[in-house]
Write a protein that holds these residues in place. Structure first.
Motif, PDB file in Angstrom:
ATOM      1  N   SER A 180       7.584   9.041  17.655  1.00 42.63           N
ATOM      2  CA  SER A 180       6.631   9.504  18.661  1.00 42.63           C
ATOM      3  C   SER A 180       7.281   9.641  20.031  1.00 42.63           C
ATOM      4  O   SER A 180       6.938  10.537  20.806  1.00 42.63           O
ATOM      5  N   VAL A 181       8.232   8.759  20.331  1.00 40.04           N
ATOM      6  CA  VAL A 181       8.960   8.865  21.603  1.00 40.04           C
ATOM      7  C   VAL A 181       9.753  10.175  21.653  1.00 40.04           C
ATOM      8  O   VAL A 181       9.758  10.882  22.669  1.00 40.04           O
ATOM      9  N   VAL A 182      10.391  10.536  20.552  1.00 40.08           N
ATOM     10  CA  VAL A 182      11.131  11.793  20.487  1.00 40.08           C
ATOM     11  C   VAL A 182      10.166  12.975  20.607  1.00 40.08           C
ATOM     12  O   VAL A 182      10.446  13.955  21.323  1.00 40.08           O
ATOM     13  N   ALA A 183       9.009  12.891  19.918  1.00 39.28           N
ATOM     14  CA  ALA A 183       8.006  13.959  20.012  1.00 39.28           C
ATOM     15  C   ALA A 183       7.535  14.124  21.452  1.00 39.28           C
ATOM     16  O   ALA A 183       7.376  15.243  21.947  1.00 39.28           O
ATOM     17  N   TRP A 184       7.297  12.993  22.125  1.00 36.18           N
ATOM     18  CA  TRP A 184       6.892  13.034  23.533  1.00 36.18           C
ATOM     19  C   TRP A 184       7.971  13.711  24.382  1.00 36.18           C
ATOM     20  O   TRP A 184       7.665  14.560  25.235  1.00 36.18           O
ATOM     21  N   ALA A 185       9.222  13.353  24.160  1.00 34.39           N
ATOM     22  CA  ALA A 185      10.316  13.917  24.948  1.00 34.39           C
ATOM     23  C   ALA A 185      10.418  15.425  24.742  1.00 34.39           C
ATOM     24  O   ALA A 185      10.694  16.181  25.687  1.00 34.39           O
ATOM     25  N   LYS A 186      10.176  15.888  23.517  1.00 36.91           N
ATOM     26  CA  LYS A 186      10.227  17.326  23.247  1.00 36.91           C
ATOM     27  C   LYS A 186       9.076  18.047  23.922  1.00 36.91           C
ATOM     28  O   LYS A 186       9.262  19.085  24.576  1.00 36.91           O
ATOM     29  N   LEU A 187       7.877  17.526  23.769  1.00 35.67           N
ATOM     30  CA  LEU A 187       6.703  18.164  24.363  1.00 35.67           C
ATOM     31  C   LEU A 187       6.776  18.161  25.879  1.00 35.67           C
ATOM     32  O   LEU A 187       6.253  19.068  26.536  1.00 35.67           O
ATOM     33  N   ASP A 188       7.424  17.145  26.448  1.00 36.18           N
ATOM     34  CA  ASP A 188       7.515  17.028  27.899  1.00 36.18           C
ATOM     35  C   ASP A 188       8.714  17.785  28.463  1.00 36.18           C
ATOM     36  O   ASP A 188       8.988  17.707  29.670  1.00 36.18           O
ATOM     37  N   GLY A 189       9.441  18.490  27.605  1.00 35.12           N
ATOM     38  CA  GLY A 189      10.572  19.275  28.068  1.00 35.12           C
ATOM     39  C   GLY A 189      11.808  18.470  28.388  1.00 35.12           C
ATOM     40  O   GLY A 189      12.746  18.974  29.022  1.00 35.12           O
ATOM     41  N   ARG A 190      11.867  17.211  27.968  1.00 31.32           N
ATOM     42  CA  ARG A 190      13.028  16.364  28.239  1.00 31.32           C
ATOM     43  C   ARG A 190      14.079  16.449  27.132  1.00 31.32           C
ATOM     44  O   ARG A 190      15.144  15.834  27.237  1.00 31.32           O
TER      45      ARG A 190
END
Length: 462
Positions: free
Chosen positions: A141-151
């Motif tokens: 989920s942390v990786v998914a968050w980073a992708k969605l947030d453009g990081r």
């Protein structure tokens, strides 16, 4: 006192289920969230009276203050366009919490093997499994968050990725069996959690943007299952029931999302989206033809039937309020207007529904794919704002397209199509949209909110 606490836990668990049931319909969803929130507060308060707390009230209050404070500030400040990544990271926190509970219990068993007899062999196995699933849900989920947030890049690949992933999860499972059947050392526990966290991250790394709603839903299911398993370890009825409900709901939603994209879950996890892109795809005929916003507004005003297809671009432009203002003007002129929602429009399930509800659009004007797809051929104008892949006709006609077989909205069957778009780029999947090149399609370039504002101005002059 323990019996009373358990009774309260059971009552709150039932309330969770009823709240989730109410969330299944737009008219009762808000009250369902309130029900679930009240149940969580009651369960938390009841925990203070549990005999095993043993006076650790300061730590509990501190944890509630920190977690609640961060969530309160984050929830108030988050933009609607950032809701998917907020949901992804908060879902990950749930999995991480379950894994942390398991870690504490496993460390206690490692330090005092006699405790394993108190937990029982089944609880120990479930604790290890919950630790594995919770850790995967957290890091993924942390990786998914980073992708969605453009990081982070939408999709990241490296040689022999799937084989390495398989080796990591197999090693984690082997260590899990060792932990459940022997008295583990600290090094064994540490390596187990490191491998589990690594697998979750590597599992999410290759997932492309188009598959992101599916993987978020899957990690949500993982979190629920992990919480339920740790509920068995702690003998907590509320955690067992609530986790099972969340796990079941997340699993069903994952299946529905994958079906909406005509994708097997195994393909989402183990096969790059668009793996057929190396094939020769159907050549695009024609060219994109632009039109001024004022002319597009006039065309909308003289239409008898209009369907609006929103997408993530509408969320980015925050154009939902302007869209509703335009719809009210069209309705006053006698135009029949409906909204068509694809199951994977946006970056999370229900994203477009939330945005439209925020703008005040009545529920009966919002229809899903199955309800409205047969109405496009009798529609005068279809307005596509911010949507791309979900209206691409190659999904119905080109076997070599990565989108082939994915159910799409039949916007191409309308008499006229207007597309509000910033530029000429491809969709989230990277596939060129043939709809934009059709003879009866006109492109209205510019920021969604500004363009719709100009269309409103032209309608008001009529």
């Amino acid at each position: 006192m323990s019996g009373i606490v358990e009774l309260v836990y059971f009552a709150t668990a039932v309330t969770f289920i009823l709240g989730l049931k109410r969330m299944s319909h737009p008219t009762t969803a808000r009250s369902g969230i309130h029900w679930a929130g009240v149940a969580m507060v009651v369960a938390t308060v009841a925990t203070f009276f549990h005999p095993e707390i043993d006076g650790r009230y300061i730590l509990m209050l501190l944890a509630i203050a920190i977690g609640g404070g961060v969530a309160w500030m984050g929830g108030r400040k988050v933009e609607m366009t950032d809701m998917p990544q907020m949901i992804a990271i908060y879902n990950g926190m749930g999995g991480g919490a379950a894994a942390a509970i398991a870690a504490v219990e496993l460390i206690r068993v490692a330090n005092d093997p006699a405790l394993a007899q108190g937990h029982g062999p089944m609880a120990l196995w479930l604790g290890v499994l919950g630790a594995l699933i919770g850790s995967v849900a957290f890091s993924g989920s942390v990786v998914a968050w980073a992708k969605l947030d453009g990081r982070m890049k939408k999709a990241m690949y490296f040689p022999n990725q799937q084989w390495i992933n398989l080796a990591v999860i197999v090693l984690a499972v082997i260590l899990g069996v060792v932990i459940a059947t022997t008295t583990p050392s600290g090094v064994t526990l540490l390596l187990f959690f490191v491998l589990a966290l690594a697998f979750g991250a590597m599992m999410a790394l290759p997932i492309g943007g188009a598959d992101m709603p599916v993987i978020i839903s899957l990690f949500n299911a993982f979190t629920g299952l992990a919480v339920a398993m740790e509920g068995f370890v702690l003998d907590n009825a509320a955690m067992i029931i609530a986790g099972t409900v969340v796990g079941a709901a997340g699993t069903l939603l994952t299946q529905l999302m994958a079906k909406a994209m005509n994708r097997k879950i195994s393909n989402v996890l183990f096969k790059q989206f668009g793996g057929s892109q190396g094939k020769e795809q159907t050549e695009i005929e024609g060219s994109m033809k632009g039109v001024d916003p004022s002319d597009a507004g006039i065309q909308m005003a003289y239409a008898d039937r209009v369907i609006i297809v929103p997408g993530y671009g509408m969320a980015v432009a925050q154009a939902q309020h302007k869209i509703w203002e335009m719809v009210e003007l069209l309705t006053e002129r006698g135009t029949d207007v409906k909204f068509a929602i694809h199951p994977v429009a946006g970056r999370m399930p229900g994203h477009m529904n939330v945005l439209l509800a925020e703008a005040g659009v009545p529920y009966d004007m919002i229809l899903d794919l199955e309800e409205i797809n047969n109405d496009f051929d009798t529609t005068d104008v279809t307005l596509v704002i911010g949507a791309n892949d979900v209206v691409n006709p190659v999904a119905k006609s080109d076997p070599d397209s990565p989108l082939y077989g994915m159910p799409v909205l039949n916007a191409d069957q309308s008499k006229n199509v207007l597309v509000i778009k910033r530029g000429q780029g491809a969709g989230f999947s990277g596939v060129e949209n043939h709809l934009f090149y059709l003879d009866h399609t006109r492109m209205v370039y510019g920021d969604g909110q500004k363009v719709v504002g100009e269309m409103i101005a032209s309608i008001k002059t009529l």
